[in-house]
Write a protein that holds these residues in place. Structure first.
Motif, mmCIF file in Angstrom:
data_model
loop_
_atom_site.group_PDB
_atom_site.id
_atom_site.type_symbol
_atom_site.label_atom_id
_atom_site.label_comp_id
_atom_site.label_asym_id
_atom_site.label_seq_id
_atom_site.Cartn_x
_atom_site.Cartn_y
_atom_site.Cartn_z
ATOM 1 N N ALA A 199 48.348 -14.033 76.204
ATOM 2 C CA ALA A 199 48.065 -14.841 77.384
ATOM 3 C C ALA A 199 46.564 -14.916 77.646
ATOM 4 O O ALA A 199 46.028 -15.989 77.943
ATOM 5 C CB ALA A 199 48.797 -14.274 78.599
ATOM 6 N N LEU A 200 45.868 -13.786 77.524
ATOM 7 C CA LEU A 200 44.423 -13.782 77.749
ATOM 8 C C LEU A 200 43.693 -14.624 76.705
ATOM 9 O O LEU A 200 42.777 -15.381 77.039
ATOM 10 C CB LEU A 200 43.891 -12.348 77.728
ATOM 11 C CG LEU A 200 44.300 -11.476 78.911
ATOM 12 C CD1 LEU A 200 43.968 -10.017 78.638
ATOM 13 C CD2 LEU A 200 43.618 -11.952 80.182
ATOM 14 N N GLY A 201 44.075 -14.508 75.446
ATOM 15 C CA GLY A 201 43.445 -15.297 74.382
ATOM 16 C C GLY A 201 43.688 -16.787 74.563
ATOM 17 O O GLY A 201 42.770 -17.596 74.432
ATOM 18 N N ARG A 202 44.918 -17.157 74.873
ATOM 19 C CA ARG A 202 45.262 -18.561 75.089
ATOM 20 C C ARG A 202 44.483 -19.133 76.272
ATOM 21 O O ARG A 202 43.919 -20.223 76.202
ATOM 22 C CB ARG A 202 46.765 -18.687 75.328
ATOM 23 C CG ARG A 202 47.247 -20.105 75.436
ATOM 24 C CD ARG A 202 48.726 -20.284 75.713
ATOM 25 N NE ARG A 202 49.677 -19.374 75.197
ATOM 26 C CZ ARG A 202 50.141 -18.221 75.719
ATOM 27 N NH1 ARG A 202 49.777 -17.788 76.721
ATOM 28 N NH2 ARG A 202 51.030 -17.462 75.218
ATOM 29 N N ASN A 203 44.428 -18.373 77.370
ATOM 30 C CA ASN A 203 43.715 -18.846 78.560
ATOM 31 C C ASN A 203 42.213 -18.974 78.304
ATOM 32 O O ASN A 203 41.584 -19.915 78.782
ATOM 33 C CB ASN A 203 43.970 -17.911 79.734
ATOM 34 C CG ASN A 203 45.392 -17.999 80.238
ATOM 35 O OD1 ASN A 203 46.118 -18.936 79.922
ATOM 36 N ND2 ASN A 203 45.811 -17.012 80.997
ATOM 37 N N ALA A 204 41.631 -18.030 77.572
ATOM 38 C CA ALA A 204 40.196 -18.098 77.267
ATOM 39 C C ALA A 204 39.888 -19.322 76.414
ATOM 40 O O ALA A 204 38.895 -20.020 76.646
ATOM 41 C CB ALA A 204 39.742 -16.825 76.552
ATOM 42 N N CYS A 205 40.731 -19.608 75.439
ATOM 43 C CA CYS A 205 40.512 -20.776 74.584
ATOM 44 C C CYS A 205 40.664 -22.071 75.373
ATOM 45 O O CYS A 205 39.887 -23.002 75.212
ATOM 46 C CB CYS A 205 41.476 -20.756 73.393
ATOM 47 S SG CYS A 205 41.086 -19.479 72.178
ATOM 48 N N SER A 206 41.652 -22.102 76.237
ATOM 49 C CA SER A 206 41.864 -23.282 77.062
ATOM 50 C C SER A 206 40.674 -23.510 77.998
ATOM 51 O O SER A 206 40.181 -24.629 78.129
ATOM 52 C CB SER A 206 43.142 -23.119 77.871
ATOM 53 O OG SER A 206 43.333 -24.194 78.738
ATOM 54 N N ALA A 207 40.187 -22.450 78.628
ATOM 55 C CA ALA A 207 39.052 -22.564 79.548
ATOM 56 C C ALA A 207 37.780 -22.992 78.827
ATOM 57 O O ALA A 207 36.949 -23.701 79.394
ATOM 58 C CB ALA A 207 38.820 -21.238 80.268
ATOM 59 N N ALA A 208 37.622 -22.563 77.575
ATOM 60 C CA ALA A 208 36.417 -22.909 76.812
ATOM 61 C C ALA A 208 36.548 -24.259 76.107
ATOM 62 O O ALA A 208 35.590 -24.739 75.511
ATOM 63 C CB ALA A 208 36.121 -21.811 75.789
ATOM 64 N N GLY A 209 37.727 -24.845 76.126
ATOM 65 C CA GLY A 209 37.925 -26.141 75.500
ATOM 66 C C GLY A 209 37.971 -26.076 73.980
ATOM 67 O O GLY A 209 37.570 -27.015 73.310
ATOM 68 N N VAL A 210 38.463 -24.965 73.435
ATOM 69 C CA VAL A 210 38.581 -24.827 71.983
ATOM 70 C C VAL A 210 40.057 -24.709 71.611
ATOM 71 O O VAL A 210 40.925 -24.553 72.469
ATOM 72 C CB VAL A 210 37.790 -23.601 71.451
ATOM 73 C CG1 VAL A 210 36.308 -23.746 71.753
ATOM 74 C CG2 VAL A 210 38.331 -22.300 72.018
ATOM 75 N N ILE A 211 40.333 -24.772 70.318
ATOM 76 C CA ILE A 211 41.699 -24.715 69.812
ATOM 77 C C ILE A 211 42.048 -23.269 69.487
ATOM 78 O O ILE A 211 41.340 -22.615 68.716
ATOM 79 C CB ILE A 211 41.837 -25.583 68.542
ATOM 80 C CG1 ILE A 211 41.429 -27.021 68.851
ATOM 81 C CG2 ILE A 211 43.260 -25.517 68.004
ATOM 82 C CD1 ILE A 211 41.186 -27.850 67.601
ATOM 83 N N TRP A 212 43.145 -22.788 70.048
ATOM 84 C CA TRP A 212 43.634 -21.434 69.749
ATOM 85 C C TRP A 212 44.468 -21.526 68.484
ATOM 86 O O TRP A 212 45.520 -22.161 68.471
ATOM 87 C CB TRP A 212 44.451 -20.922 70.922
ATOM 88 C CG TRP A 212 44.873 -19.499 70.811
ATOM 89 C CD1 TRP A 212 44.125 -18.468 70.346
ATOM 90 C CD2 TRP A 212 46.128 -18.936 71.179
ATOM 91 N NE1 TRP A 212 44.842 -17.293 70.414
ATOM 92 C CE2 TRP A 212 46.072 -17.561 70.913
ATOM 93 C CE3 TRP A 212 47.291 -19.466 71.707
ATOM 94 C CZ2 TRP A 212 47.127 -16.704 71.154
ATOM 95 C CZ3 TRP A 212 48.339 -18.614 71.955
ATOM 96 C CH2 TRP A 212 48.259 -17.248 71.683
ATOM 97 N N LEU A 213 43.999 -20.927 67.410
ATOM 98 C CA LEU A 213 44.655 -21.042 66.115
ATOM 99 C C LEU A 213 45.783 -20.024 65.967
ATOM 100 O O LEU A 213 45.708 -18.919 66.487
ATOM 101 C CB LEU A 213 43.639 -20.856 64.988
ATOM 102 C CG LEU A 213 42.496 -21.875 64.964
ATOM 103 C CD1 LEU A 213 41.494 -21.523 63.889
ATOM 104 C CD2 LEU A 213 43.036 -23.284 64.771
ATOM 105 N N ASP A 214 46.787 -20.351 65.220
ATOM 106 C CA ASP A 214 47.914 -19.498 64.846
ATOM 107 C C ASP A 214 48.790 -19.097 66.028
ATOM 108 O O ASP A 214 49.809 -18.438 65.828
ATOM 109 C CB ASP A 214 47.456 -18.235 64.098
ATOM 110 C CG ASP A 214 46.609 -18.551 62.876
ATOM 111 O OD1 ASP A 214 46.848 -19.609 62.258
ATOM 112 O OD2 ASP A 214 45.718 -17.755 62.563
ATOM 113 N N GLN A 215 48.406 -19.424 67.249
ATOM 114 C CA GLN A 215 49.208 -19.164 68.445
ATOM 115 C C GLN A 215 49.633 -17.709 68.581
ATOM 116 O O GLN A 215 50.716 -17.407 69.088
ATOM 117 C CB GLN A 215 50.451 -20.065 68.448
ATOM 118 C CG GLN A 215 50.146 -21.526 68.310
ATOM 119 C CD GLN A 215 49.271 -22.072 69.422
ATOM 120 O OE1 GLN A 215 49.593 -21.869 70.576
ATOM 121 N NE2 GLN A 215 48.197 -22.736 69.096
#
Length: 108
Positions: free
Chosen positions: A30-46
């Motif tokens: 959840a923290l990794g997904r939220n950080a990527c979303s906030a930074a506007g980058v793609i979270w790879l491998d989910q």
């Protein structure tokens, strides 16, 4: 009979450890997904990958597990970068990864 009790205690301890590890991995996702979303980058491998485990003292002085997770993200889908986060219990204590770009005014 005593060996059955010891086996049950060991099983309960193993289940408690597994349950805490699973909860930490879900929190890290959840923290990794939220950080990527906030930074506007793609979270790879989910997902996140466990990268370390050590025994550390919490802020209250009690011993607890500190778990390190890594994840990957991309700026445009063509590059690949690694991020890392460290959880002590369910508290985030360290994060290295994508951040929201910002402009800092330059003063002469």
């Amino acid at each position: 009979m005593p060996s059955l009790i010891l086996l049950m205690i060991a099983g309960a301890a193993a289940f408690a450890y597994w349950n805490a590890a699973r909860a930490a991995a879900e929190r890290a996702e959840a923290l990794g997904r939220n950080a990527c979303s906030a930074a506007g980058v793609i979270w790879l491998d989910q997902t996140v990958h466990a990268a370390g485990l050590r025994l550390r003292r919490n802020d209250d002085g009690r011993l607890g597990w500190e778990r390190t997770f890594r994840f990957e993200y991309s700026n445009d889908g063509m590059d690949r970068h690694s991020g890392r986060l460290v959880l002590r219990g369910d508290t985030l204590v360290s994060f290295v990864g994508p951040v929201r770009p910002s402009v800092v005014p330059f003063e002469h």
